[in-house]
Structures are given as structure tokens and as C-alpha cells.
Design a protein around this motif. Structure first.
Motif, PDB file in Angstrom:
ATOM      1  N   VAL A   9      66.253  78.305  41.290  1.00  0.00           N
ATOM      2  CA  VAL A   9      66.435  79.612  41.590  1.00  0.00           C
ATOM      3  C   VAL A   9      67.851  80.437  41.926  1.00  0.00           C
ATOM      4  O   VAL A   9      68.253  81.236  41.085  1.00  0.00           O
ATOM      5  CB  VAL A   9      65.190  80.312  42.602  1.00  0.00           C
ATOM      6  CG1 VAL A   9      65.536  81.864  43.337  1.00  0.00           C
ATOM      7  CG2 VAL A   9      63.893  79.924  42.001  1.00  0.00           C
ATOM      8  N   TYR A  28      69.740  89.051  43.134  1.00  0.00           N
ATOM      9  CA  TYR A  28      68.901  89.198  44.159  1.00  0.00           C
ATOM     10  C   TYR A  28      67.879  89.346  44.373  1.00  0.00           C
ATOM     11  O   TYR A  28      66.675  89.406  44.378  1.00  0.00           O
ATOM     12  CB  TYR A  28      69.064  87.580  45.334  1.00  0.00           C
ATOM     13  CG  TYR A  28      67.900  87.357  46.906  1.00  0.00           C
ATOM     14  CD1 TYR A  28      67.182  87.218  46.255  1.00  0.00           C
ATOM     15  CD2 TYR A  28      67.841  89.076  47.573  1.00  0.00           C
ATOM     16  CE1 TYR A  28      65.990  86.373  47.064  1.00  0.00           C
ATOM     17  CE2 TYR A  28      66.713  88.624  48.195  1.00  0.00           C
ATOM     18  CZ  TYR A  28      65.483  87.213  48.117  1.00  0.00           C
ATOM     19  OH  TYR A  28      65.148  87.583  49.509  1.00  0.00           O
ATOM     20  N   ILE A  37      61.125  86.031  41.040  1.00  0.00           N
ATOM     21  CA  ILE A  37      61.415  84.804  41.804  1.00  0.00           C
ATOM     22  C   ILE A  37      60.259  84.355  42.129  1.00  0.00           C
ATOM     23  O   ILE A  37      59.469  83.013  41.090  1.00  0.00           O
ATOM     24  CB  ILE A  37      62.081  85.037  42.859  1.00  0.00           C
ATOM     25  CG1 ILE A  37      63.503  85.626  42.520  1.00  0.00           C
ATOM     26  CG2 ILE A  37      62.476  83.285  44.157  1.00  0.00           C
ATOM     27  CD1 ILE A  37      64.579  85.896  43.660  1.00  0.00           C
TER      28      ILE A  37
END
Length: 71
Positions: A9, A28, A37
Motif C-alpha cells: 500500500v 493517501y 485501501i
């Protein structure tokens, strides 16, 4: 999330940031808020990590686009 998927990730956040000329923190936020995610990268880690970086970045872009998020 195990160590391998966590590293994946982080790697993908930086790959997207480089491709999209954005700060990793901004990428993010996009990935987290869209559920990318938790609902895509981590659950499908076993398959995704065998693919090329450019392919996954484009796949993430498509995932975001379907959810109305532009990069």
C-alpha cells in the motif's frame, strides 16, 4: 493488514503520487476516503502485487473515477 500488504500500500501510494504529481499525503487521503485501501488494495493484495506498477496505478485511477474522485 500484514507487513507485506502494508508495504505494498505504501509503495502504491508513492507510485500514484509520482505518476499524478501529487504529494503522497494527498494520494493517501484520496485512497483512504474512497475506500480504495480497505476495499481494494488490501483485500486483493495477493493478486495485485504480481501485476506491474503502471497497470495498478491505472487500475486505482479507474477505481477512483468510478467513485467520482478525479486525480
Amino acid at each position: 493488514m500484514n507487513k507485506e500488504s502494508f508495504s505494498f500500500v505504501i509503495y502504491m501510494i508513492h507510485a500514484c503520487a509520482n505518476k499524478w504529481s501529487k504529494a503522497p499525503s494527498d494520494v493517501y487521503q484520496l485512497l483512504h476516503k474512497s475506500g480504495c485501501i480497505d476495499n481494494y488494495l488490501v483485500p486483493h493484495y495477493e493478486i495485485l502485487h504480481t501485476q506491474g506498477t503502471d497497470y495498478i496505478v491505472e487500475d486505482i485511477k479507474e477505481y477512483l473515477g468510478i467513485r467520482g474522485v478525479s486525480v
